[in-house]
Design a protein around this motif. Structure first.
Motif, short mmCIF file in Angstrom:
data_model
loop_
_atom_site.label_atom_id
_atom_site.label_comp_id
_atom_site.label_asym_id
_atom_site.label_seq_id
_atom_site.Cartn_x
_atom_site.Cartn_y
_atom_site.Cartn_z
N PHE A 105 -59.54 -6.89 40.48
CA PHE A 105 -58.49 -7.72 39.90
C PHE A 105 -57.28 -7.79 40.83
N PHE A 106 -56.44 -8.76 40.56
CA PHE A 106 -55.21 -8.98 41.33
C PHE A 106 -54.02 -8.51 40.49
N ARG A 107 -53.06 -7.85 41.14
CA ARG A 107 -51.90 -7.33 40.44
C ARG A 107 -50.63 -7.97 41.02
N ARG A 108 -49.78 -8.47 40.13
CA ARG A 108 -48.56 -9.13 40.57
C ARG A 108 -47.58 -8.14 41.19
N LEU A 207 -58.93 -16.20 34.87
CA LEU A 207 -57.52 -16.45 35.15
C LEU A 207 -57.22 -16.59 36.65
N ASP A 208 -58.22 -16.32 37.49
CA ASP A 208 -58.02 -16.54 38.93
C ASP A 208 -57.90 -18.02 39.26
N ARG A 209 -58.05 -18.88 38.26
CA ARG A 209 -57.82 -20.32 38.48
C ARG A 209 -56.35 -20.61 38.78
N PHE A 210 -55.48 -19.65 38.46
CA PHE A 210 -54.05 -19.83 38.73
C PHE A 210 -53.66 -19.37 40.14
N LEU A 211 -54.54 -18.70 40.83
CA LEU A 211 -54.19 -18.07 42.10
C LEU A 211 -54.65 -18.89 43.30
N PHE A 225 -52.91 -23.86 50.89
CA PHE A 225 -53.16 -23.14 49.65
C PHE A 225 -54.60 -23.39 49.22
N GLU A 226 -55.42 -22.35 49.33
CA GLU A 226 -56.83 -22.44 48.95
C GLU A 226 -57.03 -21.79 47.59
N SER A 227 -57.78 -22.44 46.72
CA SER A 227 -58.04 -21.90 45.39
C SER A 227 -58.83 -20.60 45.48
#
Length: 268
Positions: A105-108, A207-211, A225-227
């Motif tokens: 996962f990705f953390r802000r 939710l990685d559609r936002f990153l 900016f690559e999806s």
């Protein structure tokens, strides 16, 4: 092959057969089994546990060799010895309910938030349509610069397998650039979603559609900016003056632009 009795391994002291004291160094004996195979026996303090292990290993080896019913090659004999003296240990990893399952996962990163404006190489700036739910890229004339969108760009710490900078681009606190796929084509949309719910993003929850991966070519100042969810799809604008669309495309072409200039307005 020379004869060797494993019981000799217990005779650590060649003089009196007594085990070495704590202050003595280990004694090593090397036995030549063949031209290419040597057996090194290291003797240290003899204990009942070591004697028991050795006896069990010898008996296990004798039994396994008697079942073969034929002469063994050096490689097969070495394998048989290793099977007897090497104990397999299986570690079972415990499951913790607090451990996040599935993909990384990705953390802000709360300390890496800034406001930026975006313009392409044709000096087209990003603005919102009157409805406020779609992005366009136009050349702003004097007096209209206030229409330019100030994006809040949040950086995310990616999993170890990913080295690219990862960002979330927000138009407002709860309105973000997002991607969706339909009929094999990826579309760019503005989606409302609670910013509080995007502190950690798991690739399994969608939710990685936002990153987006923020990429800078070597020696360059422009960014693309690559999806993250749809690899190979980039935010793009049109090279035509009359085309104001901001869309996703798979590669830069003569008609689509995928590299942009960022102007930082201030950090939060």
């Amino acid at each position: 092959m020379s004869e060797f009795d494993l019981i000799d391994a217990l005779n650590c002291s060649p003089d009196n057969g007594l085990p070495p004291s704590d202050t003595e160094q280990d004694v090593e004996r090397e036995v030549k089994l063949s031209e290419d195979l040597n057996l090194t026996v290291t003797c240290n303090r003899t204990t009942m546990k070591r004697v028991a292990n050795l006896v069990l290993a010898v008996k296990k080896l004798s039994k396994s060799l008697s079942l073969c019913g034929r002469d063994l090659s050096d490689v097969e004999l070495c394998g048989a010895i290793m099977d007897c003296v090497v104990e397999e240990t299986i570690f079972q990893e415990g499951w913790n309910s607090s451990t996040r399952p599935g993909k990384p996962f990705f953390r802000r990163c709360s300390s890496s938030v800034c406001e930026v404006t975006v313009s392409d190489e044709h000096q087209k700036d990003f603005i919102l349509t009157p409805g406020g739910m779609m992005l366009q890229a136009i050349t702003l004339k004097a007096g209209n610069c206030d229409r330019e969108v100030n994006f809040e760009m949040c950086h995310y710490s990616p999993p170890p397998s990913i080295s690219s900078l990862t960002v979330l681009l927000s138009v407002s606190k709860n309105l973000h650039i997002s991607c969706s796929m339909e009929d094999g084509k990826v579309s760019l949309i503005l989606e409302q979603y609670s910013q509080e719910s995007l502190k950690e993003i798991n690739q399994d929850d969608g939710l990685d559609r936002f990153l987006f991966f923020k990429k800078v070519p070597p020696g360059g100042s422009l960014v693309s900016f690559e999806s993250v969810k749809f690899r190979g799809w980039f935010i793009s604008t049109s090279s035509l003056d009359m085309d104001h669309s901001v869309e996703m495309c798979q590669a830069a072409t003569s008609s689509r632009v995928t590299y942009f200039t960022l102007k930082e307005q201030g950090k939060k």
